[in-house]
Motif scaffolding. Structure first.
Motif, mmCIF file in Angstrom:
data_model
loop_
_atom_site.group_PDB
_atom_site.id
_atom_site.type_symbol
_atom_site.label_atom_id
_atom_site.label_comp_id
_atom_site.label_asym_id
_atom_site.label_seq_id
_atom_site.Cartn_x
_atom_site.Cartn_y
_atom_site.Cartn_z
ATOM 1 N N ASN A 72 0.797 -1.234 0.000
ATOM 2 C CA ASN A 72 0.000 0.000 0.000
ATOM 3 C C ASN A 72 0.831 1.287 0.000
ATOM 4 O O ASN A 72 0.289 2.375 0.065
ATOM 5 C CB ASN A 72 -0.970 0.042 1.199
ATOM 6 N N ARG A 73 2.169 1.149 -0.056
ATOM 7 C CA ARG A 73 3.022 2.339 -0.078
ATOM 8 C C ARG A 73 3.946 2.368 -1.285
ATOM 9 O O ARG A 73 4.552 3.387 -1.579
ATOM 10 C CB ARG A 73 3.852 2.427 1.214
ATOM 11 N N GLY A 74 4.066 1.240 -1.963
ATOM 12 C CA GLY A 74 4.863 1.201 -3.182
ATOM 13 C C GLY A 74 6.330 0.941 -2.933
ATOM 14 O O GLY A 74 6.738 0.410 -1.890
ATOM 15 N N VAL A 75 7.149 1.356 -3.898
ATOM 16 C CA VAL A 75 8.586 1.071 -3.887
ATOM 17 C C VAL A 75 9.367 2.320 -3.487
ATOM 18 O O VAL A 75 9.050 3.428 -3.924
ATOM 19 C CB VAL A 75 9.051 0.583 -5.278
ATOM 20 N N SER A 76 10.365 2.134 -2.666
ATOM 21 C CA SER A 76 11.239 3.236 -2.265
ATOM 22 C C SER A 76 12.677 2.753 -2.223
ATOM 23 O O SER A 76 12.950 1.544 -2.252
ATOM 24 C CB SER A 76 10.831 3.793 -0.894
ATOM 25 N N VAL A 77 13.608 3.699 -2.154
ATOM 26 C CA VAL A 77 15.028 3.365 -2.053
ATOM 27 C C VAL A 77 15.297 2.839 -0.641
ATOM 28 O O VAL A 77 14.818 3.408 0.348
ATOM 29 C CB VAL A 77 15.891 4.603 -2.341
ATOM 30 N N ALA A 78 16.050 1.762 -0.551
ATOM 31 C CA ALA A 78 16.322 1.138 0.746
ATOM 32 C C ALA A 78 17.207 2.018 1.618
ATOM 33 O O ALA A 78 17.985 2.846 1.118
ATOM 34 C CB ALA A 78 16.983 -0.219 0.547
ATOM 35 N N THR A 79 17.102 1.831 2.916
ATOM 36 C CA THR A 79 17.965 2.505 3.884
ATOM 37 C C THR A 79 18.864 1.464 4.537
ATOM 38 O O THR A 79 18.372 0.587 5.256
ATOM 39 C CB THR A 79 17.124 3.201 4.973
ATOM 40 N N PRO A 80 20.163 1.512 4.279
ATOM 41 C CA PRO A 80 21.066 0.501 4.871
ATOM 42 C C PRO A 80 21.066 0.601 6.399
ATOM 43 O O PRO A 80 20.978 1.693 6.970
ATOM 44 C CB PRO A 80 22.435 0.866 4.299
ATOM 45 N N SER A 81 21.173 -0.538 7.050
ATOM 46 C CA SER A 81 21.281 -0.562 8.508
ATOM 47 C C SER A 81 22.756 -0.486 8.919
ATOM 48 O O SER A 81 23.659 -0.620 8.078
ATOM 49 C CB SER A 81 20.679 -1.860 9.049
ATOM 50 N N ILE A 82 22.982 -0.302 10.203
ATOM 51 C CA ILE A 82 24.356 -0.303 10.709
ATOM 52 C C ILE A 82 25.008 -1.661 10.434
ATOM 53 O O ILE A 82 26.185 -1.729 10.053
ATOM 54 C CB ILE A 82 24.376 0.041 12.209
#
Length: 223
Positions: A72-82
């Protein structure tokens, strides 16, 4: 008898691979930022491809961890974790230090490294830190190219895209990128002088310092 291949299927795969690489390059050059939403309609028009092809590209990049899909929000650029950043630097040290230590000083990749240093120096003069960051990624891609391994270069391209996403979350790109312009120039000179073992040792120290710097700043900015 095996059925003949569908030429249109091959063309579609080739197109989706090319578009996926184009988006990876946008990530590496800091043109897309972590968390940024991607409009299917706008991006398919911008890239002049069908939505079906774009969805195939999205599936590839989601599998690589560069994009994410939320219902329901679509595709976005990932956020890398620590944890991602720690793992990326671990792999970088394994790949880059070995590539540099075993390198032939006159390997053609040194020209790529030289161009990256020149681009970074010019961009530093005008305080264009995004371009300095792109030149830094190009320099390290050149180091990996010293290994003459297409697989390692492909792996590094994926790592560089993830790492650039992390860099893009930091508020002070000058603090992040400026120190490494001169370091890169020094590593290149050591390579050209045949001091590859010493250069690899310096590169390992350099990468450890870079990791600590990124993690220290990144940890303060994560919610």
């Amino acid at each position: 008898m095996p059925s003949p291949r569908d030429p249109s299927s091959n063309e579609s795969t080739s197109l989706s691979d090319a578009v996926a690489e184009r988006i990876r390059q946008q990530l590496i050059h800091g043109e897309l930022r972590a968390g940024q939403r991607l409009s299917e309609a706008a991006l398919s028009q911008q890239l002049d491809i069908s939505r079906n092809t774009l969805r195939e590209v999205f599936r590839t990049l989601i599998k690589e961890g560069l994009l994410r899909h939320e219902p329901n929000r679509g595709v976005s650029v990932a956020t890398p974790s620590i944890a991602d950043i720690i793992d990326i630097y671990r792999v970088r040290r394994l790949i880059e230090c070995q590539s540099l230590e075993k390198a032939w000083p006159l390997h053609p990749a040194h020209k790529r490294m030289r161009q990256a240093v020149d681009d970074a120096l010019a961009a530093r003069q005008v305080k264009d830190w995004r371009t300095v960051g792109s030149a830094n990624m190009a320099f390290h891609a050149g180091i990996v190219a010293l290994s003459d391994s297409a697989r390692l270069s492909s792996m590094f391209a994926h790592l560089a895209a993830e790492l650039r996403l992390a860099f893009g979350m930091l508020d002070d790109p000058e603090y992040l990128h400026a120190p490494y312009v001169d370091h890169n120039a020094r590593l290149l000179q050591m390579l050209m002088d045949g001091q590859t073992r010493e250069a690899a040792q310096e590169l390992e120290t350099y990468l450890v310092q870079s990791e600590r710097m990124v993690l220290a700043v990144y940890a303060r900015q994560l919610p």
